[in-house]
Design an enzyme around this catalytic site. Structure first.
Site, short mmCIF file in Angstrom:
data_model
loop_
_atom_site.label_atom_id
_atom_site.label_comp_id
_atom_site.label_asym_id
_atom_site.label_seq_id
_atom_site.Cartn_x
_atom_site.Cartn_y
_atom_site.Cartn_z
N LYS A 105 -5.73 -89.21 24.19
CA LYS A 105 -4.50 -89.87 24.65
C LYS A 105 -4.84 -91.03 25.56
O LYS A 105 -4.31 -92.13 25.42
CB LYS A 105 -3.59 -88.87 25.38
CG LYS A 105 -2.86 -87.93 24.45
CD LYS A 105 -2.21 -86.78 25.20
CE LYS A 105 -1.63 -85.77 24.21
NZ LYS A 105 -1.25 -84.50 24.83
N ASP A 165 7.30 -86.45 26.45
CA ASP A 165 7.15 -85.34 25.51
C ASP A 165 8.51 -84.87 25.00
O ASP A 165 8.59 -84.15 24.01
CB ASP A 165 6.45 -84.15 26.21
CG ASP A 165 5.07 -83.88 25.66
OD1 ASP A 165 4.74 -84.45 24.60
OD2 ASP A 165 4.32 -83.13 26.30
N GLN A 212 0.09 -81.61 30.26
CA GLN A 212 -0.53 -80.99 29.08
C GLN A 212 -0.27 -79.47 29.10
O GLN A 212 -0.54 -78.81 30.10
CB GLN A 212 -2.04 -81.28 29.09
CG GLN A 212 -2.79 -80.77 27.88
CD GLN A 212 -2.40 -81.45 26.58
OE1 GLN A 212 -2.26 -82.67 26.52
NE2 GLN A 212 -2.19 -80.67 25.55
#
Ligand code: NDP
Length: 300
Positions: free
Chosen positions: A54, A121, A98
């Site tokens: 990422k 997200d 995460q």
């Protein structure tokens, strides 16, 4: 029929290119550099690989990448303090914590502490509610990637019959909401669904997000259907040598490709789209934060 292989890797490259062009314009016209902060707690090797990828792709697209690595025993209050700092940092437009988080941390509490407009997200309860009611939101990256592949392949999804296998909060449910928003007729299947094979055979669009290697066989697929395989499963591959493994999806690619009109492979299908959509969401968040028009084609 032999299905067309949907090349998610190539499509993700196109999305990343569009993101890069938009970032260049934001810098030149408005002096803005979108920033993505990724927070990793603990040392899960798979998560470390994701976070590294990422960060690399964020920088390659011309954006700022901020990485916060915290030890596995970080108290929840410390993690919340990091999130709060990022919420108020004007150079950060997207925040991703995460998952999974260590057991002593309440995942939902942390996700819901992220400012919804920075929640790239799309897991914050506000974004879930906005998506569910058909309003503008941050859209979870994997379903957004699937939607892009479907729109590219089919154009309009209106009136198509869609079956989503899997009802998780991160893939199945948001996928179903996105398909509904595009006026597909949507059914969600799960572990209690009866005669799931026959249900899948009704689908013009079949999305598999189950986590069971090669569960969906060719005779579950309607001839000509578009099959999107979200699953990522690592299985033993003794044919490659002792102790070797390989990745497979939730769909038995060989038999499904005999029947489908188009199908995503694993690897190289949905997977590469997920990070590309994360970058796209960060640009979208930056534009929204600054009252600028959103990049066309990069949002749902
Ligand atoms: P979850 O485990 O959270 O959800 C799996 C879903 O599948 C559940 O709703 C479950 O039903 C359903 N299910 C399980 N067994 C069956 C069965 N035999 N028949 C029908 N339905 C079944 O998984 P995720 O949604 O998080 O992930 C799904 C897959 O997608 C995984 O392989 C994961 O690795 C992959 N993935 C890939 C991503 C990418 O970037 N490509 C991103 C995220 C996930 P029930 O609710 O009844 O238990």
């Amino acid at each position: 029929m032999t299905a067309e292989k949907i090349d998610g890797k190539a499509f993700a490259e196109v999305v990343r290119q569009q993101v890069t062009e938009h970032v260049t314009k934001l810098k030149a016209d408005h002096g803005l550099t979108p920033g993505l902060a990724v927070v990793l707690v603990g040392e899960d090797p798979a998560s470390e690989v994701y976070v590294r990828n990422k960060g690399r792709q964020t920088v390659e697209a011309g954006m700022q990448s901020f990485e916060h690595k915290l030890p596995a025993d970080t108290p929840q209050s410390d993690l919340l303090a990091v999130v709060e700092r990022l919420n108020t940092d004007p150079s950060v437009h997207g925040i991703l914590v995460q998952l999974p988080l260590p057991d002593h941390i309440d995942e939902a509490l942390v996700i819901n502490a992220i400012a919804p407009e920075k929640d790239v997200d799309g897991f914050h309860i506000s974004n879930v509610g906005l998506l569910g009611t058909g309003q503008k939101s941050m859209v979870p990256c994997t379903p957004l990637g699937c939607l892009m592949l479907l729109r590219d392949r089919l154009g309009s999804l209106s009136g198509k019959s869609a079956v989503v296998v899997g009802r998780s909060n991160i893939v199945g449910k948001p996928m179903a909401n996105l398909l509904l928003r595009d006026s597909a007729t949507v059914t969600i299947a799960h572990s209690r669904t009866k005669d799931i094979e026959a249900l899948c055979r009704t689908a013009d669009i079949l999305v598999a997000a189950v986590g069971r290697p090669e569960m969906i066989k060719g005779d579950w697929v309607k001839p000509g259907a578009v099959v999107i395989d979200v699953g990522i499963n690592r299985i033993d591959a003794p044919e490659r040598g002792e102790g070797k493994t390989r990745l497979v999806g939730d769909v038995d690619y060989a038999s499904a490709a005999e029947v489908a009109g188009a199908i995503t492979p694993v690897p190289g299908g949905v997977g590469p789209m997920t990070i590309a959509c994360l970058l796209a969401n960060t640009v979208t968040a930056c534009c929204r934060a600054n009252g600028l028009p959103e990049p066309e084609g990069l949002t749902a």
